[in-house]
Scaffold this active site. Structure first.
Site, PDB file in Angstrom:
ATOM      1  CB  ALA A  66      -1.072   0.023   1.099  1.00 43.21           C
ATOM      2  N   GLY A 110      -0.143  -5.431   0.769  1.00 41.31           N
ATOM      3  CA  GLY A 110      -1.337  -5.315  -0.114  1.00 41.31           C
ATOM      4  C   GLY A 110      -1.103  -5.789  -1.382  1.00 41.31           C
ATOM      5  CD  GLU A 113      -3.096  -8.031   2.631  1.00 44.79           C
ATOM      6  OE1 GLU A 113      -3.689  -8.321   3.691  1.00 44.79           O
ATOM      7  OE2 GLU A 113      -2.882  -7.131   2.502  1.00 44.79           O
TER       8      GLU A 113
END
Length: 259
Positions: A66, A110, A113
């Site tokens: 992120a 992220g 993910e």
């Protein structure tokens, strides 16, 4: 095709191709990218000419996490009010067509993910995966503590998330996170070939298989088998089932019409 701030989007036959385009930030994931990615995914999902979708980055990073610079001063009130992650990033769960993550370089936090939220991960031999959130005082929030154990088991998920260590493509494949590891210079070629092969089959059947496999993670074995059986029976209502089986008997290639 529309132009985007954070993505490069194109079609390659029946394959929708999405490339993250924030190279100066190692493709760090931010709100603008989330909104654009959601819109493009849904557009490809709604397009009857598309049979599979590929998401990729560049040779240095799929997505290095992120955008921490943007997040550093956020507080609880903001993330809760914004419904952060749920509002945009979870849209990938609603995509019915198969989504392949073609990963080179870093897929961290992220980025890891998001790759896990895809249906198949094809990794370059340069790929690095990890959930390093613990090192910056937070935890995975986009599925890292939920999808990772389902992919690699509790013990390894605990190891990766509680230490924040990076793992290479070979270890990720051995653990079950990655479907295939390919040479870095062949990543796009191999990912496209895989996507094109999937897209060449009957789209209704592809959708049924994806849904049935996902159901295995969310139901008991008995319920999953019942769902699979009903979906299998339903394929016999498809023109493509007739074409596929008749082509097999006639020893010719089937010409699926996706209906």
């Amino acid at each position: 095709m529309a132009t985007y701030e954070t993505l490069i989007v194109e079609t390659r036959g029946r394959v929708g191709w999405i490339r993250f385009n924030r190279p100066q930030r190692m493709n760090a994931l931010n709100d603008a990218l989330a909104k654009e990615l959601s819109a493009v995914l849904h557009a490809f999902d709604d397009d009857p000419e598309m049979g599979c979708i590929v998401i990729t980055g560049n040779e240095r990073a799929f997505a290095a996490g992120a955008d921490i610079g943007a997040m550093a001063e956020w507080d609880y009130a903001k993330v809760a009010a914004d419904d952060y992650i749920t509002r945009d990033w979870e849209e990938i769960r609603r995509i019915r067509k198969p989504v392949i993550a073609a990963v080179a370089g870093f897929a961290l936090g992220g980025g890891c993910e998001l790759a896990m939220a895809c249906d198949i991960i094809v990794a370059a031999d340069t790929a690095k995966f990890g959930q390093p959130e613990i090192a910056i005082g937070t935890m995975p929030g986009m599925g890292g503590t939920q999808r990772l154990p389902r992919a690699i088991g509790k013990a390894k998920a605990m190891d990766w998330c509680l230490t924040g260590r990076m793992v290479d493509a070979v270890e990720a494949e051995r653990a079950g996170l990655v479907a295939r590891v390919v040479p870095a210079d062949k990543l796009e070629e191999e990912a496209l070939a895989l996507a094109a092969k999937i897209a060449s089959f009957s789209l209704p059947v592809v959708l049924k298989i994806k849904e049935a496999i996902n159901r295995a993670y969310e139901s008991s074995l008995a319920e999953g088998l019942l769902f699979e059986r009903r979906e299998f029976h339903a394929t016999f209502a498809l023109d493509d089932q007739k074409e596929g089986m008749r082509a097999f008997v006639a020893k010719r290639k089937p010409a699926f019409r996706h209906r």
